[in-house]
Write a protein that holds these residues in place. Structure first.
Motif, PDB file in Angstrom:
ATOM      1  N   LEU A 262       0.818  -1.209   0.000  1.00 39.94           N
ATOM      2  CA  LEU A 262       0.000   0.000   0.000  1.00 39.94           C
ATOM      3  C   LEU A 262       0.857   1.266   0.000  1.00 39.94           C
ATOM      4  CD1 LEU A 262      -2.590  -1.080   2.694  1.00 39.94           C
ATOM      5  CD2 LEU A 262      -3.161  -0.566   0.308  1.00 39.94           C
ATOM      6  N   ARG A 263       0.476   2.231  -0.835  1.00 37.61           N
ATOM      7  CA  ARG A 263       1.080   3.554  -0.773  1.00 37.61           C
ATOM      8  C   ARG A 263       0.335   4.393   0.255  1.00 37.61           C
ATOM      9  NH1 ARG A 263       0.552   7.101  -6.025  1.00 37.61           N
ATOM     10  NH2 ARG A 263      -1.278   7.858  -4.904  1.00 37.61           N
ATOM     11  N   ASP A 264       1.048   5.254   0.967  1.00 39.72           N
ATOM     12  CA  ASP A 264       0.491   6.233   1.915  1.00 39.72           C
ATOM     13  C   ASP A 264       0.008   5.622   3.228  1.00 39.72           C
ATOM     14  OD1 ASP A 264       0.782   8.444   0.095  1.00 39.72           O
ATOM     15  OD2 ASP A 264      -0.955   7.662  -0.984  1.00 39.72           O
ATOM     16  N   TRP A 265       0.056   4.315   3.360  1.00 40.49           N
ATOM     17  CA  TRP A 265      -0.262   3.650   4.621  1.00 40.49           C
ATOM     18  C   TRP A 265       1.031   3.094   5.226  1.00 40.49           C
ATOM     19  CZ3 TRP A 265      -5.273   3.209   6.668  1.00 40.49           C
ATOM     20  CH2 TRP A 265      -6.309   3.616   5.827  1.00 40.49           C
ATOM     21  N   ILE A 266       1.096   3.108   6.556  1.00 44.17           N
ATOM     22  CA  ILE A 266       2.193   2.445   7.245  1.00 44.17           C
ATOM     23  C   ILE A 266       1.772   0.996   7.470  1.00 44.17           C
ATOM     24  CG2 ILE A 266       3.647   2.421   9.303  1.00 44.17           C
ATOM     25  CD1 ILE A 266       3.056   5.448   9.549  1.00 44.17           C
ATOM     26  N   SER A 267       2.521   0.061   6.917  1.00 46.68           N
ATOM     27  CA  SER A 267       2.178  -1.362   7.010  1.00 46.68           C
ATOM     28  C   SER A 267       3.316  -2.107   7.699  1.00 46.68           C
ATOM     29  CB  SER A 267       1.958  -1.951   5.617  1.00 46.68           C
ATOM     30  OG  SER A 267       0.961  -1.248   4.905  1.00 46.68           O
ATOM     31  N   ASN A 268       2.974  -3.036   8.597  1.00 49.37           N
ATOM     32  CA  ASN A 268       4.037  -3.844   9.203  1.00 49.37           C
ATOM     33  C   ASN A 268       4.312  -5.090   8.355  1.00 49.37           C
ATOM     34  OD1 ASN A 268       1.893  -5.528   9.832  1.00 49.37           O
ATOM     35  ND2 ASN A 268       2.273  -5.550  12.046  1.00 49.37           N
ATOM     36  N   ASP A 269       5.327  -5.823   8.723  1.00 52.25           N
ATOM     37  CA  ASP A 269       5.736  -6.982   7.925  1.00 52.25           C
ATOM     38  C   ASP A 269       4.682  -8.084   7.915  1.00 52.25           C
ATOM     39  OD1 ASP A 269       8.103  -5.749   7.307  1.00 52.25           O
ATOM     40  OD2 ASP A 269       9.257  -6.734   8.904  1.00 52.25           O
ATOM     41  N   ALA A 270       3.868  -8.152   8.963  1.00 52.69           N
ATOM     42  CA  ALA A 270       2.894  -9.245   9.065  1.00 52.69           C
ATOM     43  C   ALA A 270       1.882  -9.231   7.919  1.00 52.69           C
ATOM     44  CB  ALA A 270       2.170  -9.169  10.408  1.00 52.69           C
ATOM     45  N   VAL A 271       1.524  -8.025   7.431  1.00 47.81           N
ATOM     46  CA  VAL A 271       0.543  -7.976   6.334  1.00 47.81           C
ATOM     47  C   VAL A 271       1.215  -8.183   4.976  1.00 47.81           C
ATOM     48  CG1 VAL A 271      -1.025  -6.467   7.625  1.00 47.81           C
ATOM     49  CG2 VAL A 271       0.652  -5.461   6.083  1.00 47.81           C
ATOM     50  N   LYS A 272       2.549  -8.158   4.931  1.00 48.84           N
ATOM     51  CA  LYS A 272       3.277  -8.401   3.680  1.00 48.84           C
ATOM     52  C   LYS A 272       3.677  -9.876   3.621  1.00 48.84           C
ATOM     53  CE  LYS A 272       5.126  -3.691   3.979  1.00 48.84           C
ATOM     54  NZ  LYS A 272       6.347  -2.858   4.121  1.00 48.84           N
ATOM     55  N   ASN A 273       2.649 -10.720   3.675  1.00 43.55           N
ATOM     56  CA  ASN A 273       2.867 -12.162   3.832  1.00 43.55           C
ATOM     57  C   ASN A 273       2.950 -12.906   2.508  1.00 43.55           C
ATOM     58  OD1 ASN A 273       0.128 -11.684   3.340  1.00 43.55           O
ATOM     59  ND2 ASN A 273      -0.527 -13.536   4.430  1.00 43.55           N
ATOM     60  N   HIS A 274       3.078 -12.183   1.425  1.00 37.37           N
ATOM     61  CA  HIS A 274       3.263 -12.808   0.112  1.00 37.37           C
ATOM     62  C   HIS A 274       4.672 -12.457  -0.377  1.00 37.37           C
ATOM     63  CE1 HIS A 274      -1.053 -13.755  -0.127  1.00 37.37           C
ATOM     64  NE2 HIS A 274      -1.220 -12.569   0.444  1.00 37.37           N
ATOM     65  N   ASN A 275       5.636 -13.094   0.296  1.00 37.56           N
ATOM     66  CA  ASN A 275       7.047 -12.861  -0.031  1.00 37.56           C
ATOM     67  C   ASN A 275       7.430 -11.380   0.049  1.00 37.56           C
ATOM     68  OD1 ASN A 275       7.623 -15.658  -0.605  1.00 37.56           O
ATOM     69  ND2 ASN A 275       6.507 -15.390  -2.552  1.00 37.56           N
ATOM     70  N   GLY A 276       6.971 -10.738   1.092  1.00 36.50           N
ATOM     71  CA  GLY A 276       7.315  -9.339   1.316  1.00 36.50           C
ATOM     72  C   GLY A 276       6.353  -8.337   0.706  1.00 36.50           C
ATOM     73  N   PHE A 277       5.228  -8.819   0.179  1.00 32.27           N
ATOM     74  CA  PHE A 277       4.226  -7.930  -0.404  1.00 32.27           C
ATOM     75  C   PHE A 277       2.859  -8.277   0.152  1.00 32.27           C
ATOM     76  CE2 PHE A 277       7.724  -8.180  -3.398  1.00 32.27           C
ATOM     77  CZ  PHE A 277       7.961  -6.828  -3.683  1.00 32.27           C
ATOM     78  N   GLY A 278       1.975  -7.281   0.204  1.00 32.89           N
ATOM     79  CA  GLY A 278       0.625  -7.511   0.680  1.00 32.89           C
ATOM     80  C   GLY A 278      -0.035  -6.216   1.104  1.00 32.89           C
ATOM     81  N   GLY A 279      -1.356  -6.229   1.156  1.00 31.21           N
ATOM     82  CA  GLY A 279      -2.151  -5.056   1.514  1.00 31.21           C
ATOM     83  C   GLY A 279      -3.001  -4.574   0.354  1.00 31.21           C
ATOM     84  N   THR A 280      -2.557  -4.890  -0.886  1.00 32.25           N
ATOM     85  CA  THR A 280      -3.336  -4.613  -2.086  1.00 32.25           C
ATOM     86  C   THR A 280      -2.803  -5.503  -3.196  1.00 32.25           C
ATOM     87  OG1 THR A 280      -4.182  -2.870  -3.547  1.00 32.25           O
ATOM     88  CG2 THR A 280      -1.869  -2.725  -2.915  1.00 32.25           C
ATOM     89  N   ASP A 281      -3.470  -5.438  -4.357  1.00 34.86           N
ATOM     90  CA  ASP A 281      -3.011  -6.251  -5.483  1.00 34.86           C
ATOM     91  C   ASP A 281      -2.807  -5.365  -6.700  1.00 34.86           C
ATOM     92  OD1 ASP A 281      -5.524  -5.700  -6.432  1.00 34.86           O
ATOM     93  OD2 ASP A 281      -6.287  -7.747  -6.285  1.00 34.86           O
ATOM     94  N   ARG A 282      -2.502  -5.998  -7.822  1.00 35.33           N
ATOM     95  CA  ARG A 282      -2.160  -5.249  -9.031  1.00 35.33           C
ATOM     96  C   ARG A 282      -3.308  -5.193 -10.038  1.00 35.33           C
ATOM     97  NH1 ARG A 282       2.257  -7.386 -12.109  1.00 35.33           N
ATOM     98  NH2 ARG A 282       2.501  -5.260 -12.911  1.00 35.33           N
ATOM     99  N   SER A 283      -4.519  -5.460  -9.608  1.00 37.25           N
ATOM    100  CA  SER A 283      -5.646  -5.432 -10.537  1.00 37.25           C
ATOM    101  C   SER A 283      -5.969  -4.001 -10.948  1.00 37.25           C
ATOM    102  CB  SER A 283      -6.870  -6.072  -9.893  1.00 37.25           C
ATOM    103  OG  SER A 283      -7.322  -5.276  -8.805  1.00 37.25           O
TER     104      SER A 283
END
Length: 403
Positions: A262-283
């Motif tokens: 996610l841009r503009d949000w502070i995200s911790n590592d736990a939500v980046k559970n897809h090999n370091g990515f997560g919180g939104t997709d590329r659709s």
């Protein structure tokens, strides 16, 4: 040969006499001579200007030299009106700033004379300028207030006003903004005009009381008075403008395949559970999106948040859910926590400022809370999802102001 020598003597004598006359003139600049003897003309004002106002003007000028000048007179209306003031000399050059009021609207010519301590008066100096009044006010009333394109209350606790462009010839000097601050105290501020693409941010504004503004006009580039129109009231704010909180959601980095951060949000590592990515997709219609399982690890104490500064008022944090999937544990909370250090863990829910659990099977969730004094909060989502196949996808996360 003798004649030649005499001519040289005459030339030298004439030159010496001429030099004497010039020297005397420099030493006595204010003296003139007439049939009755010596006439003294005191020094006059230099660089005279008329600065326009509303039924009045300010006359400015410089007075240099002649320490004997003690007073001056200003005449207008063909000499039938006048005023007289004394001069207290303070240095080699003194400044004149004299208001002349109770004047009719229109062009006006003024004549100035100075006087010394012996009653001698200077040669007259004239200067012309404009006086403005009811006619110019009527034109200002027709122009009205400068238009406002939009307003918002940003996450830093500031009222942001976007102004319509205005041309220089219109004569707008600025805008006076009247508002209540976060401590419920009345405030006024003057916003100097910028002709194009002007946006004004006023921090510490109340969200419970309206903002008023009125436009200030000057008839000329410089003036002693501004003209204005009746105040206009801006609508009360209804939302705190979070960033990147409504679909389509922007990302700051992605895996080149499906998942992104996610841009503009502070995200911790736990939500980046897809090999370091997560919180939104590329659709093409990306949303705020979390998945656990289906090959991805669980999300434990996952957090996304933005830091907001809020004045006293009532607020509603609302999530619009697009899709979810529940297998064994899909726990998600809307949450606000004091300060800018993020959200607490699931085991520390009681330390939150406010929280609301998302009930699986609902499509809208809201968390209401009241702020009694200005506060900084971390606002966002707390997630606890098993790796059995869980999903939560939001169309939006919005913070509304409840009026």
């Amino acid at each position: 040969m003798k004649q030649y020598f005499v001519s040289i003597q005459l030339v030298l004598l004439i030159g010496w006499l001429g030099g004497t006359v010039i020297s005397c003139k420099k030493m006595d600049d204010y003296k003139k001579f007439g049939e009755g003897g010596e006439i003294v003309y005191p020094a006059t004002f230099d660089s005279l200007k008329v600065i326009p106002g509303n039924g009045r003007v300010m006359i400015t000028g410089l007075l240099a030299g002649d320490p004997n000048v003690t007073r001056y007179k200003i005449f207008w209306n063909n000499g039938s009106d006048s005023l007289e003031r004394t001069i207290a000399r303070h240095g080699r050059i003194d400044t004149l700033k004299q208001i002349v009021d109770r004047l009719p609207e229109g062009p006006m010519t003024f004549t100035l004379r100075t006087y010394d301590d012996r009653g001698n008066r200077s040669i007259p100096m004239t200067v012309t300028g404009n006086v403005y009044g009811a006619s110019f006010q009527a034109s200002v009333n027709e122009r009205g207030n400068r238009a406002v394109l939009n307003t918002k209350f940003d996450r830093n606790g500031a009222a942001v006003i976007s102004w319509a462009d205005v041309d220089a010839y219109v004569g707008v000097l600025g805008m006076r903004v009247h508002y209540f601050d976060a401590n419920d105290k009345e405030r006024d501020t003057i916003i100097v005009v910028q002709g194009k693409d002007q946006q004004t941010a006023i921090r510490g504004v109340s969200v419970t009381k309206p903002i008023l503004y009125n436009t200030l006009y000057l008839p000329e580039a410089v003036g002693v008075d501004t003209f204005t129109v009746a105040s206009k009231t801006l609508p009360l704010f209804t939302e705190v403008a979070l960033l990147n909180n409504v679909k389509p959601i922007a990302n700051e980095a992605n895996d080149g395949d499906r998942w992104a951060n996610l841009r503009d949000w502070i995200s911790n590592d736990a939500v980046k559970n897809h090999n370091g990515f997560g919180g939104t997709d590329r659709s093409s219609d990306a949303k705020i999106y979390f998945e656990a399982g289906w090959g991805a690890p669980a999300i434990t104490n996952g957090k996304i948040y933005q830091v907001v500064t809020l004045p006293p008022g009532k607020y509603r944090f609302h999530g619009s859910i697009d899709w979810y999937h529940l297998s064994t544990k899909n726990d998600v909370w809307l949450m606000a926590a004091p300060g800018n250090n993020g959200l607490p863990n699931v085991s520390e829910l009681a330390s939150a400022f406010a929280y609301k659990k998302v009930e699986n099977g609902t499509w809208d969730v809201s968390m209401e809370f009241t702020v009694t004094q200005q506060i900084q909060l971390s606002l966002g989502l707390l997630l606890d999802m098993s790796d059995s196949g869980e999903a939560m996808r939001f169309n939006s996360l919005r913070l509304y102001i409840v009026n």
